[in-house]
Design a protein around this motif. Structure first.
Motif: not given
Length: 370
Positions: A334-335, A296-306
């Motif tokens: 993010a990881r 969920i943390s990875r989903l919220i951070l969303d590095p691809k969109r950033k």
């Protein structure tokens, strides 16, 4: 004119308060309507499950019309929110009716699974026909959907949506626990209070702590250069990850017992290994909590969109090229952040749960503190 508007706002507020009071009266009345009156229910469900159910308006102390509470609905809403998180544009295009229909279908599925588990657990010692058990399941599912409808009405015409129902349920659960604090002794009480204070401070520290990644803003042409950075919380999942973990563990327990009952109809008991009274059950839950919190943390951070936003705006990190290198850089960060936050929260929850195995006589007190 100003006085008229002020009086009008107060009238609207009074109407909302009265409407919420009516909703609460219906909920309290429904909790006193038993789903089965001929036999007493079996207390195979642990105290932790009962407290967890109370946190979403449920009641496993005795089967009543609203025993499932708002758990299936809240779980469905959380999963639907996370499902649409990556594609927010698609969610915005949907009408309120379309989103509500999908939520209701998902809620109905979860309610059926949960009702099956609850009925075949609480009534595992009772010799009644399967048709009667399925009738009780139908009553529980119907009650859950009625409670969803009442909460939805309160959200539109009352105050705070489902929260008043949840608060009433929590108060009732605390009053039922009969927590024997006098048996703990002053030394243990002081030690427990200090531990809770330390944990609270750690949680506050996690909540306010940010991991900052400095970058260069090419659009900043001012003479005064201020530091620009990408700020990520240390625990991006927050309480959502904990809520989903409890819901997912309960659904997993329900689904496993449902499958066992389906393939082995002679087994009317409940599998105890997926329970908080066993080290295996606690370990499985903590692994689930760790994995879901990280995901969920990875989903919220969303590095691809950033990374796409940085490429579009022309911003870049010092020493990191735009495009794929920036994406891999953000993935790495993010990881690290997601694992750190997931491990800290899992340890905070895991220590008291394992403590219940060492001092089971105080399991209620420990569960209440969790």
């Amino acid at each position: 004119m100003k006085k008229y508007l002020k009086d009008y706002e107060y009238k609207i507020l009074y109407k909302r308060i009265i409407f919420t009071c009516w909703i609460l009266l219906i909920y309290i009345f429904g909790t006193h309507i038993p789903a089965i009156t001929t036999v007493r229910t079996y207390t195979a469900i642990s105290n932790f499950y009962k407290m967890t159910a109370a946190n979403v308006g449920g009641d496993y102390q005795a089967l009543n019309v609203f025993s499932l509470g708002l758990g299936p609905w809240l779980t469905a809403m959380i999963f639907m929110t996370l499902f649409y998180y990556r594609d927010s544009d698609r969610m915005m295009k949907q009408t309120r009716r379309e989103k509500s229909t999908k939520e209701r279908i998902f809620t109905l599925i979860l309610a059926l699974i949960q009702a099956y588990f609850v009925v075949f657990t609480l009534l595992s010692h009772v010799k009644i026909d399967h048709s009667e058990k399925w009738l009780i399941i139908l009553v529980l599912v119907t009650g859950a959907m009625i409670l969803v409808w009442l909460s939805d009405l309160n959200m539109r015409f009352g105050i705070a949506g489902p929260m008043p129902i949840v608060m009433i349920s929590i108060i009732r659960s605390i009053m039922r626990q009969n927590v024997a604090l006098s048996e703990l002794g002053p030394t243990l009480l002081i030690s427990a209070a200090l531990v809770l204070i330390i944990i609270l401070l750690v949680l506050i520290f996690i909540e306010i702590t940010e991991y900052r990644l400095p970058y260069l803003d090419v659009m900043d042409v001012s003479s005064r250069r201020e530091h620009t950075y990408l700020a990520w919380k240390l625990n991006p999942g927050g309480s959502i990850a904990i809520m989903i973990s409890f819901a997912a563990f309960f659904v997993l327990n329900s689904a496993v017992n449902l499958i066992v009952q389906f393939f082995n109809s002679k087994n009317n008991g409940v599998l105890n290994f997926l329970d908080f009274s066993t080290p295996i059950g606690i370990t499985i839950f903590l692994i689930l909590q760790l994995v879901l919190s990280y995901g969920i943390s990875r989903l919220i951070l969303d590095p691809k969109r950033k990374a796409k936003d940085f490429k579009k705006n022309g911003d870049f990190f010092p020493g990191v090229e735009p495009g794929k290198p920036t994406y891999h850089y953000l993935i790495h960060k993010a990881r690290r952040i997601s694992w750190i936050g997931a491990f800290i929260v899992t340890i905070i929850i895991g220590i008291p749960l394992y403590a219940t195995l060492l001092i089971p006589q105080f399991s209620k007190e420990i569960y209440l503190s969790v």
